[in-house]
Enzyme design. Sequence first.
Site: not given
Length: 377
Positions: A107, A120, A127, A131, A134, A182-183, A214, A236-238, A313, A356
Amino acid sequence: MSAHAHAFAPPAAGPDGLTDLVGLSLAELTEAVLALGEPRFRATQLWHWIYHRGATDFAAMTTLSKGFRAKLAERFLVGRPQVSTHQLSSDGTRKWLLRFADGNEAECVFIPEEDRGTLCVSSQVGCTLTCRFCHTGTQRLVRNLSPAEIVGQILLARDTLGEWPSPKEGRLLTNIVMMGMGEPLYNYENVAAALRLVTDPNGISLSKRRITLSTAGVVPAMRRCGEELGVNLAVSLHATNDAVRDEIVPLNRKYPIAELLQACRDYPGVHNARRITFEYVMLKDVNDSDAEAHALADLLADIPAKINLIPFNPWPGSPYLCSEPERIERFSDILFERGFSAPVRRPRGRDIQAACGQLKSASERKRKSEREAAPAA
């Protein structure tokens, strides 16, 4: 080249065995031109047509001789990903589900704002990471995307937006974030090659300051990214402690918060005018208390930082809920009081599944139901 770049490699050739020129460095393009018996300067002309003018048809490259154009058409192509789905949200957000030569999909999302237009971009099909909040994390890693497939997302977006030849002023697409599927740091070589093409002053010519990569925290690759690419970093801490982050970002078990934050302090070029962005998704009753807002401020006290608060989301089957709007505002207020810029990201494109991974999953469900409904041969 890392093991991650070798693994899950994309197809080497396009349709009909033609080689895609998109994604080649200028040195590689020059090599291809010399192999055709053409002078070196033809590579620069070709580069200009591909990345400055956005041409995909060799016949349109009128500064090249007819003989050279014919030789190119026999061996090469200037490709774009195939568009499986293109959706336009009521708020102007665009989302593409793109299909590559081997049938795999990823995407790409364009988000227009008053002062910028951000694309983006995905770096993998599926991925590497899992996570839990996600949606892409629920999709297994299929393979890395090649430089051509990464740059192809940007070229296709500019096709759609009508941004050829490459404008110096008044661009609609002004910023790129490697925040799609993806990372990126587990596909470092291909991502790096793509971003070098994007920042080349003779091509798309985007400033490194307008590109953000990111990562969920692939600590060993972070310094290299800063030294070699010089792009902005988003993390991406979260979560504010390892117990919670171990659960929602499993990579934390390999590179815990203390190691990750030290890598942020050491990130080349970071200073108060060029801060690291910390992404923090707001999950109800998981990471959204006043105490966690203060803990986050304490953690980042000595790091030039901006914090993006992201209302979660929801997606089908998600184990989490979004924090209440009042709770998110309170969390943001605490961080502002502690001296941080902590804006709440406005959700975009919800009517087109712009979170995503949602569009790809919908496409896979549709194809699966079509296969199941098809009569047996």
